[in-house]
Design a protein around this motif. Structure first.
Motif, PDB file in Angstrom:
ATOM      1  N   GLY A 188      -3.460  10.535   2.653  1.00 55.12           N
ATOM      2  CA  GLY A 188      -4.658   9.978   2.034  1.00 55.12           C
ATOM      3  C   GLY A 188      -4.401   8.800   1.127  1.00 55.12           C
ATOM      4  O   GLY A 188      -5.236   8.494   0.251  1.00 55.12           O
ATOM      5  N   ALA A 189      -3.284   8.123   1.315  1.00 52.00           N
ATOM      6  CA  ALA A 189      -2.936   7.012   0.429  1.00 52.00           C
ATOM      7  C   ALA A 189      -3.495   5.672   0.890  1.00 52.00           C
ATOM      8  O   ALA A 189      -3.330   4.661   0.205  1.00 52.00           O
ATOM      9  CB  ALA A 189      -1.414   6.907   0.320  1.00 52.00           C
ATOM     10  N   ILE A 190      -4.139   5.639   2.051  1.00 50.42           N
ATOM     11  CA  ILE A 190      -4.663   4.391   2.603  1.00 50.42           C
ATOM     12  C   ILE A 190      -6.186   4.425   2.566  1.00 50.42           C
ATOM     13  O   ILE A 190      -6.812   5.377   3.046  1.00 50.42           O
ATOM     14  CB  ILE A 190      -4.191   4.189   4.059  1.00 50.42           C
ATOM     15  CG1 ILE A 190      -2.664   4.222   4.139  1.00 50.42           C
ATOM     16  CG2 ILE A 190      -4.741   2.887   4.625  1.00 50.42           C
ATOM     17  CD1 ILE A 190      -1.972   3.116   3.378  1.00 50.42           C
ATOM     18  N   PRO A 211       0.810  -1.234   0.000  1.00 53.42           N
ATOM     19  CA  PRO A 211       0.000   0.000   0.000  1.00 53.42           C
ATOM     20  C   PRO A 211       0.837   1.276   0.000  1.00 53.42           C
ATOM     21  O   PRO A 211       0.316   2.349  -0.317  1.00 53.42           O
ATOM     22  CB  PRO A 211      -0.815  -0.114   1.301  1.00 53.42           C
ATOM     23  CG  PRO A 211      -0.812  -1.565   1.636  1.00 53.42           C
ATOM     24  CD  PRO A 211       0.512  -2.067   1.185  1.00 53.42           C
ATOM     25  N   LEU A 212       2.118   1.173   0.351  1.00 49.31           N
ATOM     26  CA  LEU A 212       2.958   2.359   0.459  1.00 49.31           C
ATOM     27  C   LEU A 212       3.908   2.536  -0.723  1.00 49.31           C
ATOM     28  O   LEU A 212       4.557   3.581  -0.828  1.00 49.31           O
ATOM     29  CB  LEU A 212       3.803   2.295   1.746  1.00 49.31           C
ATOM     30  CG  LEU A 212       3.099   2.001   3.060  1.00 49.31           C
ATOM     31  CD1 LEU A 212       4.072   2.164   4.227  1.00 49.31           C
ATOM     32  CD2 LEU A 212       1.893   2.902   3.255  1.00 49.31           C
ATOM     33  N   ALA A 222       2.623   8.553   7.693  1.00 54.63           N
ATOM     34  CA  ALA A 222       2.746   9.519   6.596  1.00 54.63           C
ATOM     35  C   ALA A 222       1.808   9.155   5.451  1.00 54.63           C
ATOM     36  O   ALA A 222       1.189  10.037   4.830  1.00 54.63           O
ATOM     37  CB  ALA A 222       4.191   9.574   6.110  1.00 54.63           C
ATOM     38  N   ALA A 223       1.696   7.865   5.167  1.00 51.92           N
ATOM     39  CA  ALA A 223       0.789   7.436   4.107  1.00 51.92           C
ATOM     40  C   ALA A 223      -0.662   7.741   4.461  1.00 51.92           C
ATOM     41  O   ALA A 223      -1.444   8.182   3.609  1.00 51.92           O
ATOM     42  CB  ALA A 223       0.975   5.939   3.859  1.00 51.92           C
ATOM     43  N   ILE A 224      -1.025   7.524   5.721  1.00 54.77           N
ATOM     44  CA  ILE A 224      -2.392   7.848   6.173  1.00 54.77           C
ATOM     45  C   ILE A 224      -2.633   9.346   6.051  1.00 54.77           C
ATOM     46  O   ILE A 224      -3.681   9.785   5.542  1.00 54.77           O
ATOM     47  CB  ILE A 224      -2.589   7.378   7.629  1.00 54.77           C
ATOM     48  CG1 ILE A 224      -2.573   5.853   7.695  1.00 54.77           C
ATOM     49  CG2 ILE A 224      -3.884   7.938   8.209  1.00 54.77           C
ATOM     50  CD1 ILE A 224      -2.494   5.308   9.102  1.00 54.77           C
TER      51      ILE A 224
END
Length: 324
Positions: free
Chosen positions: A255-257, A93-94, A250-252
Motif C-alpha cells: 500500500g505504499a503507492i 516512491p520506494l 512489494a511496494a504496491i
C-alpha cells in the motif's frame, strides 16, 4: 530517449556487470552437481547395459536436479535481492520502504529468485538431454569403450547441441588436416598455434591422436568457460530486471503507492538490438499487464525475459504521467 530512460539502461548494465562473476560461479557449481551425480563406473555400466536414456536418467535425476537448482539459487537469490534493494533506494516512491525490506530479508525477492533457479535448471536440462543422447548414441555406434563414452558424457555437461556440433567440427578439422580452418577458431588454445601453422605450411603433415585429443579437450574447456560467461550475463540481466519488478510489486502490495502505475519498455538502440525489441521500444502498459515481445511472439512481465543477452530495461511511473 528521456534522461530517466537513459539512466534505466545504464543502471541495468552496471548492476548486471557486477552480478555476472558470482552467477558464472553458480552456473559452474550447478554443472558440477550434474556431472557428479554419477561416477564414471556407473555411467560406463549405463552405457553398456541401458544406452542413452539410462545415462540421461543418471545425470538428470531428481537428486541432481535439487542440487543443481540449489547451486543456481545460491547465486540468484542475492542477485535479485540486491537489485530489488537498489531499486528501492533509487526510486523516490520506494525509498521509505528500504528499511522494511532490509529487516525482512526481502522474502518476495527470495521467492522470485528461487522460481528463476527452477526455470533456469529446466532450461539447462532441456538443452543437455539431446547432447547426452548424441554422445552416447555416437559412442555405441562406433563401438567405443563404454568408459571412454562415459568420460565424454561428463565432458559435455553444460553444452548445447550446437556446442557439441562445434566441437565435432573442430575435431574433424584437426583429423582431416584442415589446420588453417582450426586456426580460424576463436576459442582454440593458442598454445598449439605454432604446431598447426607448421603443419598448415607443410601441407602434408598430420597430428597424432594424442595431439588431437589434447587440442579438443582444451577447446571444450574454453567453450565451456564461454558458455558459463554468456549464461551468467543473461541471468544477471534477467535478475536485475526481476529485482526491479519485485521491488515495485512489494511496494504496491504494502500500500505504499498512491494510484495506478504504468511501465514502459526501453530498448538500447545502437545497431545491436533485436528488430522485435526495436519495435517494442516505448511500449507502455498498466503495471499489472504484460508487455508483448515481438521477437518471440509472446507476452512477458519484463522486457527480454529469458532472452539471450537482452539489454532492454523498463521504467515505472504514475499512470497520470504516462504520456509525458
Amino acid at each position: 530517449m528521456t534522461p530517466s530512460e537513459r539512466e534505466a539502461l545504464a543502471r541495468l548494465e552496471r548492476l548486471a556487470a557486477g552480478l555476472t562473476p558470482a552467477l558464472a560461479a553458480a552456473f559452474r557449481r550447478a554443472l558440477a552437481a550434474i556431472r557428479d551425480a554419477a561416477t564414471l563406473d556407473a555411467l560406463a555400466r549405463a552405457v553398456e547395459q541401458g544406452g542413452t536414456e539410462a545415462v540421461v536418467n543418471l545425470l538428470l535425476s531428481v537428486d541432481s536436479e535439487a542440487a543443481a537448482t540449489q547451486a543456481l539459487a545460491r547465486g540468484l537469490v542475492p542477485a535479485v535481492t540486491a537489485t530489488a534493494l537498489t531499486t528501492a533506494r533509487v526510486s523516490r516512491p520506494l525509498q521509505g520502504l528500504v528499511a522494511t525490506f532490509t529487516r525482512s530479508g526481502f522474502p518476495e525477492a527470495e521467492a522470485a529468485a528461487q522460481a528463476m533457479a527452477v526455470d533456469r535448471y529446466r532450461g539447462l536440462a532441456d538443452e543437455l538431454r539431446p547432447v547426452l543422447r548424441g554422445v552416447v548414441a555416437d559412442g555405441i555406434a562406433a563401438g567405443t569403450n563404454p568408459r571412454v563414452v562415459a568420460q565424454a558424457v561428463k565432458n559435455v555437461v553444460g553444452f548445447t547441441d550446437y556446442d557439441r556440433r562445434i566441437v565435432q567440427s573442430f575435431r574433424a578439422a584437426l583429423e582431416s588436416g584442415d589446420f588453417a580452418g582450426a586456426l580460424g577458431r576463436e576459442l582454440r588454445d593458442r598454445r598449439s598455434d605454432s604446431v598447426l601453422r607448421r603443419l598448415a605450411a607443410a601441407q602434408d603433415g598430420a597430428l597424432t591422436p594424442a595431439q588431437v585429443e589434447r587440442m579438443v579437450a582444451a577447446y571444450e574447456r574454453r567453450l565451456l568457460n564461454w558458455r558459463a560467461e554468456t549464461w551468467a550475463r543473461t541471468a544477471a540481466l534477467d535478475a536485475t530486471r526481476e529485482g526491479q519488478r519485485v521491488a515495485w510489486q512489494a511496494a504496491i502490495d504494502q500500500g505504499a503507492i498512491d494510484g495506478p502505475l504504468v511501465k514502459r519498455w526501453v530498448t538500447r538502440i545502437d545497431g545491436r538490438e533485436r528488430p522485435g525489441h526495436a519495435a517494442a521500444n516505448g511500449q507502455t502498459v498498466p503495471w499489472g499487464q504484460p508487455f508483448y515481445d515481438p521477437s518471440i511472439s509472446a507476452y512477458v512481465q519484463v522486457p527480454g525475459q529469458s532472452t539471450f543477452n537482452c539489454r532492454c530495461a523498463f521504467t515505472v511511473r504514475p499512470a497520470a504521467l504516462a504520456d509525458l
